[in-house]
Write a protein that holds these residues in place. Sequence first.
Motif, PDB file in Angstrom:
ATOM      1  N   SER A   1       2.175   2.320  -1.692  1.00 49.32           N
ATOM      2  CA  SER A   1       2.610   2.155  -2.957  1.00 49.32           C
ATOM      3  C   SER A   1       2.250   3.955  -2.969  1.00 49.32           C
ATOM      4  O   SER A   1       2.166   4.612  -2.138  1.00 49.32           O
ATOM      5  N   THR A   2       3.037   4.080  -4.332  1.00 49.12           N
ATOM      6  CA  THR A   2       2.782   5.594  -4.280  1.00 49.12           C
ATOM      7  C   THR A   2       1.811   5.822  -5.244  1.00 49.12           C
ATOM      8  O   THR A   2       0.533   5.757  -5.356  1.00 49.12           O
TER       9      THR A   2
ATOM     10  N   THR B   1      -0.281  -5.942   1.658  1.00 48.56           N
ATOM     11  CA  THR B   1       0.620  -4.695   2.497  1.00 48.56           C
ATOM     12  C   THR B   1       2.218  -4.967   2.086  1.00 48.56           C
ATOM     13  O   THR B   1       2.623  -5.896   2.739  1.00 48.56           O
ATOM     14  N   LYS B   2       2.860  -3.445   2.053  1.00 46.49           N
ATOM     15  CA  LYS B   2       4.627  -3.887   2.362  1.00 46.49           C
ATOM     16  C   LYS B   2       4.792  -4.010   3.794  1.00 46.49           C
ATOM     17  O   LYS B   2       6.034  -4.694   4.106  1.00 46.49           O
TER      18      LYS B   2
ATOM     19  N   CYS C   1      -1.113   0.720   2.590  1.00 43.44           N
ATOM     20  CA  CYS C   1      -0.214  -0.742   1.152  1.00 43.44           C
ATOM     21  C   CYS C   1       0.816  -0.392   0.847  1.00 43.44           C
ATOM     22  O   CYS C   1       2.159  -1.313  -0.024  1.00 43.44           O
TER      23      CYS C   1
ATOM     24  N   CYS D   1      -4.392   5.117  -1.549  1.00 38.59           N
ATOM     25  CA  CYS D   1      -4.433   5.344  -2.924  1.00 38.59           C
ATOM     26  C   CYS D   1      -5.112   5.034  -3.502  1.00 38.59           C
ATOM     27  O   CYS D   1      -5.790   5.820  -4.934  1.00 38.59           O
TER      28      CYS D   1
ATOM     29  N   LYS E   1       3.018   8.213  -0.380  1.00 40.96           N
ATOM     30  CA  LYS E   1       3.189   6.800  -0.038  1.00 40.96           C
ATOM     31  C   LYS E   1       1.833   6.591   0.386  1.00 40.96           C
ATOM     32  O   LYS E   1       0.936   7.208   1.238  1.00 40.96           O
TER      33      LYS E   1
END
Lengths: 169, 167
Positions: free
Chosen positions: B11-12, B52-53, B9, B32, B5
């Motif tokens: 994401s994968t 961002t998450k 952010c 990423c 991760k």
Amino acid sequence: MAARFLSKSSSGSSLLGALGTSLLGVGSVARQTTSNLTYSDIFFQQQRTFIQMGTKLKVVDNSGAKRVMCIQALKSKKGAKLGDIIIGSVKEAQPRGKVKKGDVVYGVVVRAAMQRGRCDGSHVRFDDNAVVLVNKQGEPIGTRVFGPVPHELRKKKHVKILALAEHIA
Amino acid sequence: MRLEKCWFCSSTIYPGHGIQFVRNDAKIFRFCRSKCHKNFKMKRNPRKVKWTKAYRRLHGKDMTQDSTFEFERKRNRPQRYDRINTEKVLQAIPKISKVKATREKDHITKRLSAGRVNRRAEDRRELEQSISLVKAPSVLKEDATLTLPKQKVTVSYAQTENTPMEE
């Protein structure tokens, strides 16, 4: 900020700014300064390059030396990367150690600010430039290694350093 | 091979992408893409950066607690290869991701449904006020078919009687 874009595209160009850094060798310059440079601009512009003649590196073992200046990067015209061997001159040393100031030593680069590609396609970069002093055969002079080391050293056959390391990145 | 991760952010990171930064205290930050890497170098806090998450989860925009997250937990124990198990997992993955996606979408829809009334009222107001941007009001008056949609207006007061016009 047209100057910023120019500096990014032409990596070979060099602009001597107020910093007064001297250029040695073929490698491109690390930074450039313009008149109205903010703190964040410097972060964007910093282009990390090879370890070449004149680069000062931190010594991360207990051989006695503190800082080493690279005088030759073996095996590459451009400069040394993570895992390569360099010849250095000891610039700063602890008073009672195995090496003294002014000695010419071999060293293995264990941390480099320039990213190095791995075989799975990813890239790694470290926070600073660090070296472990070795003898001509490649065995470390010191008995301890501080900080993280990459596992690129395994491929380069520096197994002893990996054994001494406290953390392998 | 492991799907990581992104530190910034969330994401994968698929193999071959991104940069790993190892700090001198041996903490590894994975990014990423260079966007996240540059934001990190600028010392931005991902919890304050809107896209961002981390921000979204913190401010309740996205789903935070759900049983589908249990499936994605990081497991450090290597498992012996079991063919049947692997087949089952490979079949389950798309199902789980579909369930997760529908639940996340529902969460967002539920969050946005609270303001539906306001949005409709705003649209109505815009239609009244800015209809001139679409067609001139004089043209609208001439053509009987082009009328504004009828709105129901509840009248609270009693209707006054139509007094005949006196000449």
